[in-house]
Design a protein around this motif. Sequence first.
Motif, PDB file in Angstrom:
ATOM      1  N   TYR A 180       0.860  -1.191   0.000  1.00 16.44           N
ATOM      2  CA  TYR A 180       0.000   0.000   0.000  1.00 16.44           C
ATOM      3  C   TYR A 180       0.895   1.241   0.000  1.00 16.44           C
ATOM      4  O   TYR A 180       1.646   1.481   0.943  1.00 16.44           O
ATOM      5  CB  TYR A 180      -0.881  -0.038   1.254  1.00 16.44           C
ATOM      6  N   GLY A 181       0.833   2.032  -1.065  1.00 19.30           N
ATOM      7  CA  GLY A 181       1.688   3.202  -1.186  1.00 19.30           C
ATOM      8  C   GLY A 181       1.186   4.393  -0.387  1.00 19.30           C
ATOM      9  O   GLY A 181      -0.006   4.652  -0.324  1.00 19.30           O
ATOM     10  N   THR A 182       2.117   5.122   0.230  1.00 15.78           N
ATOM     11  CA  THR A 182       1.784   6.334   0.978  1.00 15.78           C
ATOM     12  C   THR A 182       2.767   7.439   0.584  1.00 15.78           C
ATOM     13  O   THR A 182       3.777   7.177  -0.069  1.00 15.78           O
ATOM     14  CB  THR A 182       1.890   6.123   2.500  1.00 15.78           C
ATOM     15  N   THR A 183       2.489   8.645   0.999  1.00 15.84           N
ATOM     16  CA  THR A 183       3.400   9.758   0.709  1.00 15.84           C
ATOM     17  C   THR A 183       4.421   9.949   1.830  1.00 15.84           C
ATOM     18  O   THR A 183       4.930  11.049   2.034  1.00 15.84           O
ATOM     19  CB  THR A 183       2.616  11.055   0.463  1.00 15.84           C
ATOM     20  N   GLY A 184       4.700   8.882   2.561  1.00 13.68           N
ATOM     21  CA  GLY A 184       5.759   8.914   3.567  1.00 13.68           C
ATOM     22  C   GLY A 184       5.302   8.397   4.915  1.00 13.68           C
ATOM     23  O   GLY A 184       4.115   8.436   5.240  1.00 13.68           O
ATOM     24  N   PRO A 185       6.227   7.880   5.730  1.00  6.92           N
ATOM     25  CA  PRO A 185       5.883   7.399   7.070  1.00  6.92           C
ATOM     26  C   PRO A 185       5.271   8.513   7.915  1.00  6.92           C
ATOM     27  O   PRO A 185       5.834   9.603   8.016  1.00  6.92           O
ATOM     28  CB  PRO A 185       7.232   6.949   7.639  1.00  6.92           C
ATOM     29  N   GLY A 186       4.127   8.251   8.508  1.00 11.01           N
ATOM     30  CA  GLY A 186       3.484   9.245   9.348  1.00 11.01           C
ATOM     31  C   GLY A 186       2.684  10.278   8.595  1.00 11.01           C
ATOM     32  O   GLY A 186       2.084  11.169   9.203  1.00 11.01           O
ATOM     33  N   SER A 187       2.670  10.187   7.245  1.00  6.78           N
ATOM     34  CA  SER A 187       1.875  11.125   6.455  1.00  6.78           C
ATOM     35  C   SER A 187       0.392  10.848   6.654  1.00  6.78           C
ATOM     36  O   SER A 187      -0.018   9.783   7.138  1.00  6.78           O
ATOM     37  CB  SER A 187       2.227  11.008   4.975  1.00  6.78           C
ATOM     38  N   ILE A 188      -0.431  11.810   6.262  1.00 10.36           N
ATOM     39  CA  ILE A 188      -1.865  11.638   6.428  1.00 10.36           C
ATOM     40  C   ILE A 188      -2.379  10.470   5.584  1.00 10.36           C
ATOM     41  O   ILE A 188      -3.312   9.773   5.972  1.00 10.36           O
ATOM     42  CB  ILE A 188      -2.612  12.958   6.097  1.00 10.36           C
ATOM     43  N   THR A 189      -1.735  10.205   4.415  1.00  6.72           N
ATOM     44  CA  THR A 189      -2.158   9.057   3.608  1.00  6.72           C
ATOM     45  C   THR A 189      -1.778   7.744   4.290  1.00  6.72           C
ATOM     46  O   THR A 189      -2.511   6.754   4.176  1.00  6.72           O
ATOM     47  CB  THR A 189      -1.525   9.112   2.202  1.00  6.72           C
ATOM     48  N   HIS A 190      -0.652   7.740   4.990  1.00  4.41           N
ATOM     49  CA  HIS A 190      -0.241   6.556   5.750  1.00  4.41           C
ATOM     50  C   HIS A 190      -1.253   6.275   6.861  1.00  4.41           C
ATOM     51  O   HIS A 190      -1.703   5.135   7.055  1.00  4.41           O
ATOM     52  CB  HIS A 190       1.148   6.784   6.324  1.00  4.41           C
ATOM     53  N   LEU A 191      -1.629   7.320   7.595  1.00  2.00           N
ATOM     54  CA  LEU A 191      -2.564   7.130   8.702  1.00  2.00           C
ATOM     55  C   LEU A 191      -3.942   6.725   8.209  1.00  2.00           C
ATOM     56  O   LEU A 191      -4.623   5.907   8.839  1.00  2.00           O
ATOM     57  CB  LEU A 191      -2.661   8.409   9.538  1.00  2.00           C
ATOM     58  N   LYS A 212      -4.040   9.642  17.140  1.00  2.67           N
ATOM     59  CA  LYS A 212      -3.162   9.186  18.224  1.00  2.67           C
ATOM     60  C   LYS A 212      -3.394   7.707  18.508  1.00  2.67           C
ATOM     61  O   LYS A 212      -2.443   6.937  18.694  1.00  2.67           O
ATOM     62  CB  LYS A 212      -3.409  10.025  19.478  1.00  2.67           C
ATOM     63  N   LYS A 213      -4.650   7.298  18.508  1.00  6.11           N
ATOM     64  CA  LYS A 213      -4.987   5.892  18.739  1.00  6.11           C
ATOM     65  C   LYS A 213      -4.448   5.011  17.610  1.00  6.11           C
ATOM     66  O   LYS A 213      -3.878   3.934  17.864  1.00  6.11           O
ATOM     67  CB  LYS A 213      -6.505   5.741  18.853  1.00  6.11           C
ATOM     68  N   ILE A 214      -4.608   5.468  16.369  1.00  8.39           N
ATOM     69  CA  ILE A 214      -4.133   4.699  15.219  1.00  8.39           C
ATOM     70  C   ILE A 214      -2.620   4.564  15.240  1.00  8.39           C
ATOM     71  O   ILE A 214      -2.063   3.479  15.028  1.00  8.39           O
ATOM     72  CB  ILE A 214      -4.589   5.366  13.900  1.00  8.39           C
ATOM     73  N   VAL A 215      -1.909   5.656  15.506  1.00 11.76           N
ATOM     74  CA  VAL A 215      -0.445   5.645  15.535  1.00 11.76           C
ATOM     75  C   VAL A 215       0.080   4.712  16.616  1.00 11.76           C
ATOM     76  O   VAL A 215       1.005   3.930  16.389  1.00 11.76           O
ATOM     77  CB  VAL A 215       0.094   7.074  15.738  1.00 11.76           C
ATOM     78  N   GLN A 216      -0.531   4.777  17.789  1.00  8.34           N
ATOM     79  CA  GLN A 216      -0.095   3.909  18.882  1.00  8.34           C
ATOM     80  C   GLN A 216      -0.388   2.445  18.586  1.00  8.34           C
ATOM     81  O   GLN A 216       0.455   1.570  18.825  1.00  8.34           O
ATOM     82  CB  GLN A 216      -0.771   4.342  20.185  1.00  8.34           C
ATOM     83  N   GLY A 217      -1.574   2.179  18.031  1.00  4.97           N
ATOM     84  CA  GLY A 217      -1.960   0.800  17.744  1.00  4.97           C
ATOM     85  C   GLY A 217      -1.115   0.164  16.648  1.00  4.97           C
ATOM     86  O   GLY A 217      -0.774  -1.017  16.727  1.00  4.97           O
ATOM     87  N   ALA A 218      -0.758   0.951  15.648  1.00  6.24           N
ATOM     88  CA  ALA A 218       0.020   0.431  14.515  1.00  6.24           C
ATOM     89  C   ALA A 218       1.522   0.614  14.729  1.00  6.24           C
ATOM     90  O   ALA A 218       2.319   0.188  13.888  1.00  6.24           O
ATOM     91  CB  ALA A 218      -0.398   1.127  13.227  1.00  6.24           C
ATOM     92  N   GLU A 219       1.904   1.271  15.836  1.00  8.71           N
ATOM     93  CA  GLU A 219       3.308   1.518  16.167  1.00  8.71           C
ATOM     94  C   GLU A 219       4.045   2.213  15.023  1.00  8.71           C
ATOM     95  O   GLU A 219       5.122   1.806  14.578  1.00  8.71           O
ATOM     96  CB  GLU A 219       4.021   0.209  16.536  1.00  8.71           C
ATOM     97  N   ILE A 220       3.429   3.280  14.519  1.00 10.70           N
ATOM     98  CA  ILE A 220       3.996   4.047  13.416  1.00 10.70           C
ATOM     99  C   ILE A 220       5.036   5.007  13.950  1.00 10.70           C
ATOM    100  O   ILE A 220       4.821   5.670  14.970  1.00 10.70           O
ATOM    101  CB  ILE A 220       2.885   4.803  12.660  1.00 10.70           C
ATOM    102  N   ARG A 221       6.154   5.121  13.256  1.00 12.20           N
ATOM    103  CA  ARG A 221       7.216   6.035  13.643  1.00 12.20           C
ATOM    104  C   ARG A 221       7.517   6.975  12.490  1.00 12.20           C
ATOM    105  O   ARG A 221       7.472   6.567  11.326  1.00 12.20           O
ATOM    106  CB  ARG A 221       8.499   5.264  14.005  1.00 12.20           C
ATOM    107  N   LEU A 222       7.852   8.225  12.815  1.00 13.68           N
ATOM    108  CA  LEU A 222       8.231   9.183  11.781  1.00 13.68           C
ATOM    109  C   LEU A 222       9.577   8.795  11.197  1.00 13.68           C
ATOM    110  O   LEU A 222      10.450   8.277  11.895  1.00 13.68           O
ATOM    111  CB  LEU A 222       8.323  10.599  12.361  1.00 13.68           C
ATOM    112  N   GLN A 223       9.749   9.092   9.900  1.00 13.10           N
ATOM    113  CA  GLN A 223      11.023   8.828   9.245  1.00 13.10           C
ATOM    114  C   GLN A 223      12.065   9.807   9.777  1.00 13.10           C
ATOM    115  O   GLN A 223      11.811  10.995   9.937  1.00 13.10           O
ATOM    116  CB  GLN A 223      10.851   9.022   7.734  1.00 13.10           C
ATOM    117  N   LYS A 224      13.238   9.305  10.083  1.00  8.15           N
ATOM    118  CA  LYS A 224      14.307  10.151  10.617  1.00  8.15           C
ATOM    119  C   LYS A 224      14.875  11.067   9.526  1.00  8.15           C
ATOM    120  O   LYS A 224      15.004  10.654   8.386  1.00  8.15           O
ATOM    121  CB  LYS A 224      15.439   9.278  11.169  1.00  8.15           C
TER     122      LYS A 224
END
Length: 255
Positions: free
Chosen positions: A86-97, A243-255
């Motif tokens: 599934y393509g997104t416009t980057g880790p933590g982007s709105i399309t990723h979430l 916040k719930k989605i990020v915590q549940g999926a353990e998403i991290r921002l790209q360094k």
Amino acid sequence: GAAGTIGAAYVAKAKADGYTLHVVAGGFSVFPAFYDNLPFDVVKDFAPITQMSERTSVLQVSNKFPAKSFAELIAYARANPGKVNYGTTGPGSITHLAGAWLADESKVKFTFIPYKGTGPLLQDLMAGRLDVGSGILAAALPFVKAGKTRAIAMLNNTRSKLLPELPTVEEEGVPGYNYTNWMGFLAPRETPLAIVNKLNANLAKVAKMPEVVMVLENAGSNAVGSTPAQFGRLIEIEAARWKKIVQGAEIRLQK
């Protein structure tokens, strides 16, 4: 800079006289999910003025992907956990979430592939190197109309006039799913109510002008022109959800 947090911090501390405003998009409500030490609170430190518009998004699949519909996509993903890219416009982007929210609600596991923009994502989708991708309808429509990608569902909960035959994800069996990337105006928290109301009345009037509505609809968006309370509630709901989605999926921002 800093994904928009610098500008937001500046407005939060600006003189509350109605002359310094913050134009925000849906990514604004994502900040609390990723930043532990924000110098502002997205809900408490701003006076909502109005949500001006909402930008509709579409879920697409490659023509080489075996699933031809949303139901088939979910069935395939359940039978092949982690094998659907599934393509997104980057880790933590709105399309990723938005994709992570869809996966959570549909009880499937996607492998998210980050891109540096919609262009490279669409190129890989057309070439069959990517299975699924989502993006704003305006960008996707030419490729869908040309038969280079296949649209399978709208991500917001209303059908688009540009693709009236395309069902929404909610219609396809995901109740409550309604992703839009909106745009609106905020002011510093202490801005007097009279000023907020005056700005709201004028901006909402612009949002509902026939020529503005037409331009937005032709670009796959919808005019809104909400009340301050409605816009404030939207930010509050989305901040909690992401916040719930990020915590549940353990998403991290790209360094």
